[in-house]
Design a protein around this motif. Structure first.
Motif, short mmCIF file in Angstrom:
data_model
loop_
_atom_site.label_atom_id
_atom_site.label_comp_id
_atom_site.label_asym_id
_atom_site.label_seq_id
_atom_site.Cartn_x
_atom_site.Cartn_y
_atom_site.Cartn_z
N TYR A 92 0.85 -1.18 0.00
CA TYR A 92 0.00 0.00 0.00
C TYR A 92 0.89 1.24 0.00
CZ TYR A 92 1.06 -0.59 4.96
OH TYR A 92 1.71 -0.77 6.15
N ASP A 93 0.30 2.38 -0.33
CA ASP A 93 1.07 3.62 -0.45
C ASP A 93 0.90 4.57 0.74
OD1 ASP A 93 2.05 3.04 -3.11
OD2 ASP A 93 -0.01 3.39 -3.79
N LEU A 94 -0.27 4.55 1.36
CA LEU A 94 -0.58 5.45 2.47
C LEU A 94 -1.45 4.73 3.49
CD1 LEU A 94 -1.88 8.49 0.37
CD2 LEU A 94 0.39 8.29 1.39
N VAL A 95 -1.50 5.29 4.69
CA VAL A 95 -2.48 4.88 5.69
C VAL A 95 -3.21 6.16 6.09
CG1 VAL A 95 -2.86 3.89 7.97
CG2 VAL A 95 -1.06 2.97 6.51
N VAL A 96 -4.53 6.12 6.08
CA VAL A 96 -5.31 7.29 6.47
C VAL A 96 -6.20 6.93 7.66
CG1 VAL A 96 -5.27 8.37 4.19
CG2 VAL A 96 -7.12 6.84 4.78
N ASP A 97 -6.47 7.93 8.48
CA ASP A 97 -7.27 7.77 9.68
C ASP A 97 -8.62 8.44 9.47
OD1 ASP A 97 -8.43 7.81 12.19
OD2 ASP A 97 -6.62 8.47 13.22
N PHE A 98 -9.65 7.62 9.19
CA PHE A 98 -11.01 8.11 9.03
C PHE A 98 -11.73 7.98 10.36
CE2 PHE A 98 -10.34 6.83 4.50
CZ PHE A 98 -10.62 8.05 3.92
N ALA A 99 -11.76 9.05 11.14
CA ALA A 99 -12.47 9.08 12.43
C ALA A 99 -12.09 7.89 13.31
CB ALA A 99 -13.97 9.12 12.19
N GLY A 100 -10.81 7.62 13.42
CA GLY A 100 -10.33 6.54 14.28
C GLY A 100 -10.18 5.19 13.61
N LYS A 101 -10.61 5.06 12.37
CA LYS A 101 -10.45 3.80 11.64
C LYS A 101 -9.33 3.95 10.62
CE LYS A 101 -12.60 0.29 8.95
NZ LYS A 101 -13.74 -0.52 8.78
N LEU A 102 -8.30 3.11 10.74
CA LEU A 102 -7.17 3.17 9.82
C LEU A 102 -7.47 2.38 8.56
CD1 LEU A 102 -4.21 2.68 12.32
CD2 LEU A 102 -5.18 4.82 11.45
N CYS A 103 -7.17 2.98 7.41
CA CYS A 103 -7.38 2.32 6.11
C CYS A 103 -6.09 2.40 5.31
CB CYS A 103 -8.49 3.00 5.32
SG CYS A 103 -10.11 2.82 6.05
N LYS A 104 -5.73 1.28 4.71
CA LYS A 104 -4.60 1.25 3.79
C LYS A 104 -5.06 1.79 2.45
CE LYS A 104 -2.70 -2.89 5.92
NZ LYS A 104 -2.42 -4.32 5.72
N ILE A 105 -4.21 2.58 1.81
CA ILE A 105 -4.55 3.20 0.53
C ILE A 105 -3.53 2.80 -0.52
CG2 ILE A 105 -4.85 5.40 -0.69
CD1 ILE A 105 -6.94 5.03 1.46
N SER A 106 -4.00 2.34 -1.66
CA SER A 106 -3.15 2.11 -2.83
C SER A 106 -3.55 3.13 -3.88
CB SER A 106 -3.34 0.70 -3.38
OG SER A 106 -2.87 -0.25 -2.46
N VAL A 107 -2.56 3.83 -4.42
CA VAL A 107 -2.82 4.85 -5.44
C VAL A 107 -2.34 4.30 -6.78
CG1 VAL A 107 -2.34 7.21 -6.19
CG2 VAL A 107 -2.49 6.69 -3.74
N LYS A 108 -3.22 4.30 -7.75
CA LYS A 108 -2.89 3.83 -9.10
C LYS A 108 -3.03 5.00 -10.07
CE LYS A 108 -2.62 -0.33 -7.55
NZ LYS A 108 -1.32 -0.80 -7.15
N THR A 109 -2.13 5.11 -11.01
CA THR A 109 -2.22 6.16 -12.02
C THR A 109 -2.23 5.53 -13.40
OG1 THR A 109 0.17 6.45 -12.13
CG2 THR A 109 -1.01 7.85 -10.59
N GLY A 110 -2.80 6.25 -14.34
CA GLY A 110 -2.85 5.78 -15.71
C GLY A 110 -2.95 6.96 -16.65
N ARG A 111 -2.79 6.70 -17.91
CA ARG A 111 -2.89 7.76 -18.91
C ARG A 111 -3.97 7.41 -19.92
NH1 ARG A 111 2.00 10.87 -20.80
NH2 ARG A 111 1.09 12.47 -19.53
N SER A 112 -4.74 8.40 -20.28
CA SER A 112 -5.76 8.21 -21.30
C SER A 112 -5.15 8.45 -22.68
CB SER A 112 -6.93 9.17 -21.08
OG SER A 112 -6.51 10.49 -21.33
N LYS A 113 -5.89 8.16 -23.71
CA LYS A 113 -5.40 8.37 -25.07
C LYS A 113 -5.14 9.84 -25.37
CE LYS A 113 -7.39 4.24 -27.06
NZ LYS A 113 -8.28 3.66 -28.04
N GLN A 114 -5.82 10.73 -24.63
CA GLN A 114 -5.64 12.16 -24.82
C GLN A 114 -4.49 12.70 -23.97
OE1 GLN A 114 -8.70 10.85 -23.87
NE2 GLN A 114 -9.53 10.78 -25.92
N SER A 115 -3.69 11.80 -23.36
CA SER A 115 -2.53 12.14 -22.51
C SER A 115 -2.91 12.83 -21.20
CB SER A 115 -1.53 13.02 -23.28
OG SER A 115 -1.02 12.32 -24.37
N ASN A 116 -4.16 12.74 -20.81
CA ASN A 116 -4.55 13.24 -19.50
C ASN A 116 -4.27 12.15 -18.48
OD1 ASN A 116 -5.57 15.66 -20.52
ND2 ASN A 116 -7.53 14.71 -20.97
N THR A 117 -3.69 12.53 -17.36
CA THR A 117 -3.39 11.56 -16.32
C THR A 117 -4.61 11.39 -15.43
OG1 THR A 117 -1.08 12.23 -16.35
CG2 THR A 117 -1.81 11.00 -14.44
N THR A 118 -4.94 10.15 -15.13
CA THR A 118 -6.05 9.86 -14.24
C THR A 118 -5.49 9.19 -12.98
OG1 THR A 118 -6.43 7.73 -15.30
CG2 THR A 118 -7.71 9.59 -16.11
#
Length: 69
Positions: free
Chosen positions: A35-61
């Motif tokens: 995972y990339d991050l851990v976030v604390d949502f009102a006392g509940k820890l969540c693991k976060i994975s961040v994925k990136t990609g590129r569209s055909k128009q070269s916009n990053t999502t």
């Protein structure tokens, strides 16, 4: 755009987003975790994975995947 740079931009955007909504963000000491991050949502820890990609128009999502701990 280089893949490492694209990934770093996605991670930065995720940190900025969670911080802007008042969520505490923790960053692992190294990049060997599934995972990339851990976030604390009102006392509940969540693991976060961040994925990136590129569209055909070269916009990053960005996709954020929440994984419950």
């Amino acid at each position: 755009m280089y893949q490492a740079l694209q990934g770093n931009l996605g991670l930065a955007k995720a940190i900025e987003y969670f911080t802007s909504i008042g969520v505490t963000v923790s960053i692992p000491l190294n990049d060997t975790q599934p995972y990339d991050l851990v976030v604390d949502f009102a006392g509940k820890l969540c693991k976060i994975s961040v994925k990136t990609g590129r569209s055909k128009q070269s916009n990053t999502t960005y996709t954020v995947q929440l994984r419950n701990t």
